[in-house]
Design a protein around this motif. Structure first.
Motif, PDB file in Angstrom:
ATOM      1  N   GLU A   5       0.808  -1.217   0.000  1.00 13.01           N
ATOM      2  CA  GLU A   5       0.000   0.000   0.000  1.00 13.01           C
ATOM      3  C   GLU A   5       0.843   1.269   0.000  1.00 13.01           C
ATOM      4  O   GLU A   5       0.312   2.353   0.209  1.00 13.01           O
ATOM      5  CB  GLU A   5      -0.928   0.017   1.213  1.00 13.01           C
ATOM      6  N   HIS A   6       2.161   1.150  -0.218  1.00 10.27           N
ATOM      7  CA  HIS A   6       3.029   2.325  -0.190  1.00 10.27           C
ATOM      8  C   HIS A   6       3.953   2.358  -1.405  1.00 10.27           C
ATOM      9  O   HIS A   6       4.344   1.305  -1.928  1.00 10.27           O
ATOM     10  CB  HIS A   6       3.881   2.353   1.086  1.00 10.27           C
ATOM     11  N   LEU A   7       4.279   3.556  -1.816  1.00  7.31           N
ATOM     12  CA  LEU A   7       5.314   3.791  -2.829  1.00  7.31           C
ATOM     13  C   LEU A   7       6.302   4.783  -2.225  1.00  7.31           C
ATOM     14  O   LEU A   7       5.963   5.943  -1.986  1.00  7.31           O
ATOM     15  CB  LEU A   7       4.710   4.353  -4.119  1.00  7.31           C
ATOM     16  N   LEU A   8       7.524   4.305  -1.949  1.00 10.44           N
ATOM     17  CA  LEU A   8       8.572   5.148  -1.363  1.00 10.44           C
ATOM     18  C   LEU A   8       9.558   5.521  -2.460  1.00 10.44           C
ATOM     19  O   LEU A   8      10.174   4.650  -3.078  1.00 10.44           O
ATOM     20  CB  LEU A   8       9.284   4.405  -0.230  1.00 10.44           C
ATOM     21  N   MET A   9       9.714   6.835  -2.701  1.00  8.58           N
ATOM     22  CA  MET A   9      10.626   7.339  -3.727  1.00  8.58           C
ATOM     23  C   MET A   9      11.849   7.932  -3.040  1.00  8.58           C
ATOM     24  O   MET A   9      11.717   8.832  -2.194  1.00  8.58           O
ATOM     25  CB  MET A   9       9.931   8.392  -4.592  1.00  8.58           C
ATOM     26  N   THR A  10      13.038   7.430  -3.378  1.00  8.67           N
ATOM     27  CA  THR A  10      14.286   7.885  -2.776  1.00  8.67           C
ATOM     28  C   THR A  10      15.229   8.337  -3.892  1.00  8.67           C
ATOM     29  O   THR A  10      15.602   7.541  -4.755  1.00  8.67           O
ATOM     30  CB  THR A  10      14.942   6.764  -1.947  1.00  8.67           C
ATOM     31  N   PHE A  11      15.606   9.618  -3.876  1.00 10.18           N
ATOM     32  CA  PHE A  11      16.513  10.191  -4.869  1.00 10.18           C
ATOM     33  C   PHE A  11      17.916  10.271  -4.255  1.00 10.18           C
ATOM     34  O   PHE A  11      18.096  10.880  -3.193  1.00 10.18           O
ATOM     35  CB  PHE A  11      16.039  11.576  -5.303  1.00 10.18           C
ATOM     36  N   VAL A  12      18.905   9.667  -4.914  1.00  9.23           N
ATOM     37  CA  VAL A  12      20.257   9.565  -4.376  1.00  9.23           C
ATOM     38  C   VAL A  12      21.240  10.113  -5.402  1.00  9.23           C
ATOM     39  O   VAL A  12      21.170   9.785  -6.595  1.00  9.23           O
ATOM     40  CB  VAL A  12      20.608   8.096  -4.024  1.00  9.23           C
ATOM     41  N   GLN A  13      22.177  10.960  -4.918  1.00 13.87           N
ATOM     42  CA  GLN A  13      23.283  11.452  -5.738  1.00 13.87           C
ATOM     43  C   GLN A  13      24.589  11.198  -4.993  1.00 13.87           C
ATOM     44  O   GLN A  13      24.739  11.622  -3.841  1.00 13.87           O
ATOM     45  CB  GLN A  13      23.119  12.950  -6.031  1.00 13.87           C
ATOM     46  N   THR A  14      25.513  10.508  -5.637  1.00 14.16           N
ATOM     47  CA  THR A  14      26.825  10.164  -5.059  1.00 14.16           C
ATOM     48  C   THR A  14      26.704   9.607  -3.646  1.00 14.16           C
ATOM     49  O   THR A  14      27.465   9.980  -2.748  1.00 14.16           O
ATOM     50  CB  THR A  14      27.758  11.399  -5.055  1.00 14.16           C
ATOM     51  N   GLY A  15      25.715   8.742  -3.445  1.00  9.62           N
ATOM     52  CA  GLY A  15      25.550   8.098  -2.144  1.00  9.62           C
ATOM     53  C   GLY A  15      24.858   8.940  -1.097  1.00  9.62           C
ATOM     54  O   GLY A  15      24.753   8.515   0.066  1.00  9.62           O
ATOM     55  N   CYS A  16      24.360  10.141  -1.448  1.00 11.12           N
ATOM     56  CA  CYS A  16      23.677  11.019  -0.511  1.00 11.12           C
ATOM     57  C   CYS A  16      22.186  11.050  -0.846  1.00 11.12           C
ATOM     58  O   CYS A  16      21.818  11.253  -2.007  1.00 11.12           O
ATOM     59  CB  CYS A  16      24.231  12.442  -0.571  1.00 11.12           C
ATOM     60  N   VAL A  17      21.360  10.846   0.145  1.00 13.01           N
ATOM     61  CA  VAL A  17      19.908  10.925  -0.047  1.00 13.01           C
ATOM     62  C   VAL A  17      19.520  12.394  -0.181  1.00 13.01           C
ATOM     63  O   VAL A  17      19.675  13.183   0.754  1.00 13.01           O
ATOM     64  CB  VAL A  17      19.151  10.273   1.131  1.00 13.01           C
ATOM     65  N   ARG A  18      19.011  12.761  -1.345  1.00 13.16           N
ATOM     66  CA  ARG A  18      18.642  14.150  -1.609  1.00 13.16           C
ATOM     67  C   ARG A  18      17.175  14.432  -1.280  1.00 13.16           C
ATOM     68  O   ARG A  18      16.837  15.494  -0.787  1.00 13.16           O
ATOM     69  CB  ARG A  18      18.897  14.477  -3.081  1.00 13.16           C
ATOM     70  N   LEU A  19      16.301  13.460  -1.557  1.00 11.13           N
ATOM     71  CA  LEU A  19      14.867  13.653  -1.325  1.00 11.13           C
ATOM     72  C   LEU A  19      14.226  12.289  -1.142  1.00 11.13           C
ATOM     73  O   LEU A  19      14.622  11.315  -1.782  1.00 11.13           O
ATOM     74  CB  LEU A  19      14.212  14.398  -2.501  1.00 11.13           C
ATOM     75  N   GLN A  20      13.217  12.248  -0.258  1.00 11.78           N
ATOM     76  CA  GLN A  20      12.501  10.998  -0.002  1.00 11.78           C
ATOM     77  C   GLN A  20      11.035  11.334   0.259  1.00 11.78           C
ATOM     78  O   GLN A  20      10.729  12.214   1.062  1.00 11.78           O
ATOM     79  CB  GLN A  20      13.107  10.269   1.199  1.00 11.78           C
ATOM     80  N   ARG A  21      10.152  10.638  -0.442  1.00 14.12           N
ATOM     81  CA  ARG A  21       8.717  10.856  -0.278  1.00 14.12           C
ATOM     82  C   ARG A  21       8.000   9.498  -0.237  1.00 14.12           C
ATOM     83  O   ARG A  21       8.346   8.589  -0.992  1.00 14.12           O
ATOM     84  CB  ARG A  21       8.138  11.689  -1.427  1.00 14.12           C
ATOM     85  N   THR A  22       6.977   9.383   0.631  1.00 14.61           N
ATOM     86  CA  THR A  22       6.168   8.175   0.748  1.00 14.61           C
ATOM     87  C   THR A  22       4.755   8.488   0.292  1.00 14.61           C
ATOM     88  O   THR A  22       4.136   9.436   0.782  1.00 14.61           O
ATOM     89  CB  THR A  22       6.148   7.670   2.207  1.00 14.61           C
ATOM     90  N   LEU A  23       4.237   7.696  -0.655  1.00 17.70           N
ATOM     91  CA  LEU A  23       2.896   7.888  -1.202  1.00 17.70           C
ATOM     92  C   LEU A  23       2.067   6.639  -0.942  1.00 17.70           C
ATOM     93  O   LEU A  23       2.595   5.527  -0.827  1.00 17.70           O
ATOM     94  CB  LEU A  23       2.953   8.155  -2.713  1.00 17.70           C
ATOM     95  N   LEU A  24       0.756   6.821  -0.852  1.00 11.13           N
ATOM     96  CA  LEU A  24      -0.161   5.696  -0.668  1.00 11.13           C
ATOM     97  C   LEU A  24      -0.529   5.108  -2.022  1.00 11.13           C
ATOM     98  O   LEU A  24      -0.839   5.833  -2.969  1.00 11.13           O
ATOM     99  CB  LEU A  24      -1.430   6.145   0.055  1.00 11.13           C
ATOM    100  N   LEU A  25      -0.512   3.790  -2.106  1.00 10.08           N
ATOM    101  CA  LEU A  25      -0.953   3.084  -3.306  1.00 10.08           C
ATOM    102  C   LEU A  25      -2.343   2.526  -3.024  1.00 10.08           C
ATOM    103  O   LEU A  25      -2.495   1.588  -2.251  1.00 10.08           O
ATOM    104  CB  LEU A  25       0.001   1.935  -3.646  1.00 10.08           C
TER     105      LEU A  25
END
Length: 492
Positions: free
Chosen positions: A204-224
């Motif tokens: 029931e979740h979609l977790l989006m994780t944006f990574v640049q050179t091993g650093c987490v830049r943005l993370q968002r959790t959405l309901l499916l």
């Protein structure tokens, strides 16, 4: 950073309709043993919240009865919920103890929630740009609802387990893919960095994780939910927000993992919406969250909520002692009551004689007394008729102030309501936000309203940097169950 889990620990991930479990291998972080997947009733866990503790407990006890789980007495959870909110802030650079006090004191400035109902977790990321010559520190913050955490602690303690730690699935995924929450190192501005987008697709979740050179830049959790198109549209909005907020000129590569990594229709829709040529599936996709949780370095739980079996036994003995003291006090009260009754019997006899004399003197006032009684009966009948009338005329609009008050408390400062139309069973709002991030946050907030349910979301449009859309709300069951504050009416 120092690892939290040591020795053999049971890792649990509770999702909609399934429980996944594994045991850590001592000395080998990221390595799992005895992986098990057990089914749960569909309504046992919703958005990370344990709704049916009995059903989940039965599943955990079935798991502990297996031979490979013998001797495991500690458990760690990886929680995935849209109720966990995160934020990055810049604060004055102070020592670690004072930094914690500063963040706790200003929690209501970072999150639009009641600080008493949330537990805040923080992690320093590195130096930030100086303000007025003063050094600043960039910090990643998370706010976790205490009501959500308490359910996991109660579940573990009822099963005879002690909670070693609680991890957030976003942190678990970052650890699984080798990324960290830290500041991006300085680099040449002419060299665009590629972005790795990790999509954790759960029941029931979609977790989006944006990574640049091993650093987490943005993370968002959405309901499916059942409407895949809506979730995919929100994922595209998150990607657009990332591109406009961060330096995303480099190539974008996607990787998918999670329990629904084999859902071809959903992956095709995500690939088209996000503009990805390929979307490979990560190895051991279903177990990546637990593998990352075994590497956890940050505890999102509250140790004070942990009440293992020994503590519960001490509490039981204390309760027995209190019961014994209460019984002794009750016996003493009964003795004193018996003695006082004997004294009162003598006094009541004297008072009875006085009453007989006064009754003879009060004969002229009997007519007035009967009239007063008749008036009281009529007043009671009037009150009953009034209650019947108000009950018969209650409508959903009588509860409208509750809905509007909640909407006012939820609406961000940078968003406004352009128009509102009120129907018999719904409220249609035209909303304008100053940015896409505010619009995405407001949509999530409207879905979490207590007294209203988001029925429809249309007209999403961006113009001159502002985002406008129409939202249709209908009263929820929680609103209709609220008692009305009825007006006081006269008796004349």
């Amino acid at each position: 950073m120092r690892r939290i889990l040591h020795g053999r620990v049971l890792l649990l991930q509770l999702t909609h309709g399934a429980l996944r479990a594994a045991v850590t291998v001592p000395g080998a972080p990221g390595t799992l043993a005895s992986e098990r997947r057990l089914p749960l009733p569909p309504d046992a866990v919703e958005d990370g919240v344990i709704r049916s503790a009995a059903a989940v407990k039965a599943c955990v006890m079935q798991l502990l009865a297996q031979s490979e789980m013998h001797g495991v007495r500690r458990v760690a959870f990886s929680v995935c919920s849209t109720q966990v909110i995160s934020e990055r802030v810049s604060v004055p650079a102070v020592n670690r103890r004072r930094l914690g006090q500063l963040l706790e004191y200003n929690m209501d400035m970072y999150f639009p929630v009641n600080p008493k109902n949330y537990h805040m977790v923080w992690k320093p990321l590195g130096a930030a740009q100086e303000t007025d010559g003063a050094p600043m520190l960039e910090v990643q913050l998370w706010a976790v609802p205490l009501a959500l955490l308490s359910g996991y602690y109660v579940l573990a303690n009822c099963c005879g387990l002690s909670v070693a730690a609680v991890d957030y699935c976003g942190d678990s995924l970052a650890a699984a893919v080798g990324a960290e929450f830290r500041a991006l190192p300085e680099r040449e501005s002419c060299c665009p960095l590629p972005t790795e987008l990790y999509l954790l697709v759960e029941e029931e979740h979609l977790l989006m994780t944006f990574v640049q050179t091993g650093c987490v830049r943005l993370q968002r959790t959405l309901l499916l939910d059942t409407e895949t198109e809506r979730a995919v549209g929100e994922a595209a909005m998150v990607l657009e927000y990332y591109r406009t907020t961060y330096d995303a000129r480099g190539a974008l590569h996607g990787t998918v993992c999670g329990a629904r990594a084999d859902d071809g229709a959903l992956l095709d829709a995500l690939r088209d919406a996000l503009g990805l040529a390929e979307l490979p599936v990560s190895p051991a996709a279903e177990w990546c969250v637990l593998a990352g949780a075994s590497r956890m370095t940050l505890d999102y739980g509250v140790p004070a909520l942990n009440r293992p079996e020994r503590a519960q036994r001490r509490d039981a003995l204390a309760q027995y002692a209190l019961v014994a003291l209460g019984a002794a006090a009750l016996i003493a009260v009964l003795l004193l009551t018996t003695l006082s009754r004997m004294e009162r019997a003598v006094e009541l006899s004297a008072l009875q004689n006085t009453r007989t004399l006064l009754s003879a003197q009060m004969a002229p006032q009997l007519d007035a007394s009967r009239a007063a009684e008749d008036y009281a009966v009529a007043a009671a009948a009037f009150e009953a008729d009034k209650d019947t009338l108000l009950t018969a005329t209650e409508t959903a609009n009588d509860h409208l102030p509750l809905l509007l008050q909640e909407l006012e408390e939820t609406l961000p400062v940078s968003a406004r309501i352009v128009s509102a139309a009120f129907g018999e069973t719904e409220v249609k709002l035209e909303l304008v936000c100053d940015s896409k991030e505010t619009a995405a946050y407001l949509i999530q907030a409207l879905r979490g309203l207590k007294y209203a349910a988001l029925q429809d979301l249309t007209g999403l449009d961006e113009s001159d940097g502002a985002v406008c859309f129409d939202a249709v709300l209908s009263p929820s069951g929680a609103l209709l169950e609220q008692p009305l504050e009825r007006p006081e009416m006269g008796t004349e």
